[in-house]
Design an enzyme around this catalytic site. Structure first.
Site, PDB file in Angstrom:
ATOM      1  CG  ASP A  30      -9.369 -80.992   6.938  1.00 28.44           C
ATOM      2  OD1 ASP A  30     -10.267 -80.148   6.742  1.00 28.44           O
ATOM      3  OD2 ASP A  30      -9.057 -81.856   6.102  1.00 28.44           O
ATOM      4  CE  LYS A 135     -10.716 -80.236   3.684  1.00 26.98           C
ATOM      5  NZ  LYS A 135     -10.256 -81.607   3.624  1.00 26.98           N
ATOM      6  CB  CYS A 168      -6.432 -81.941   3.734  1.00 28.71           C
ATOM      7  SG  CYS A 168      -7.446 -83.431   3.640  1.00 28.71           S
TER       8      CYS A 168
END
Ligand code: C5J
Length: 231
Positions: A30, A135, A168
């Site tokens: 990310d 995701k 995450c």
């Protein structure tokens, strides 16, 4: 049966990580404009993005060396469909600061696929052959084809980097652990908006004999990386 797989010992905590380059992937979590740039999701929630931006240079360096060694890298992006059909109402409610997921911000709709803020920062743009995993959740395994991709490549180990450490990155390391992967987390390549969460998040990974994996530093991984693709 002879084991001719190259293994390298990388200093780490709670003990050295036995690195198998041929079976190890770099998974960059990310590193998106929405988390790292002013005006994005993280900033709009009131966070200090400079806490995450210190991870850019170490990730750039590690990714370049990884590519030079001919190893497998993947990238993830957290985000949702434009119609928000994959956004749980609970996540929409709880993620709401000044602007929430799906609302319009300076980089387009927050955490929505296809918008500028959803893109990976220019410093770390994926190259051809490096899968990008989109995701909808915090973990990279949930509702994605990541596990299948890794299995098809014979991957058993992951070097997990990116943001944020306690959200995450942590969720992904925990998911990977339960699926049988060994995870090495270079502390300089992961970041949190909260220094105390960075510290605790890393300690939780390596506690109890490495309950979720290993924590080390990218300089030690870089020192061990085969530079000529001889893995
Ligand atoms: C968050 C992430 N923090 N990538 N996402 O919401 O860690």
């Amino acid at each position: 049966m002879p084991n001719d797989v190259l293994t390298l010992e990388v200093p780490a905590e709670p003990y050295a990580f036995t690195f198998e380059p041929a079976h190890c992937a770099l998974l960059i979590i990310d590193m998106q404009r929405d988390f790292l740039e002013p005006g994005g999701f993280g900033d709009r929630l009131g966070n200090d993005v400079s806490q995450l931006r210190r991870t850019i240079a170490p990730n750039v360096h590690l990714l370049a060396a990884w590519r030079a060694a001919g190893l497998f890298a993947l990238h993830t992006r957290e985000g949702h469909r434009a119609d928000l059909a994959d956004l749980p109402p609970s996540k929409k409610r709880r993620g709401r600061g000044e602007t929430g997921i799906g609302d319009h911000g300076p980089m387009g709709r927050i955490l929505v696929r296809g918008e500028a803020g959803h893109e990976i920062i220019p410093e770390l743009l994926p190259m051809t052959g490096e899968p990008v995993i989109d995701k909808p959740g915090k973990g990279a395994f949930w509702a994605t084809d990541l596990h299948a991709i890794l299995q098809h490549r014979g991957i058993r180990q992951l070097v997990v980097t990116g943001v944020t450490t306690e959200v995450c990155v942590h969720t992904t390391v925990r998911e990977a652990n339960d699926r049988g992967y060994d995870c090495f987390v270079p502390e300089d390549c992961v970041g949190s908006y909260f220094p105390e969460f960075q510290d605790c998040g890393l300690r939780m990974i390596k506690a109890q004999g490495g309950i979720f994996g290993w924590v080390g530093h990218s300089r030690d991984l870089l020192a061990a990386l085969p530079s000529d693709g001889s893995r």
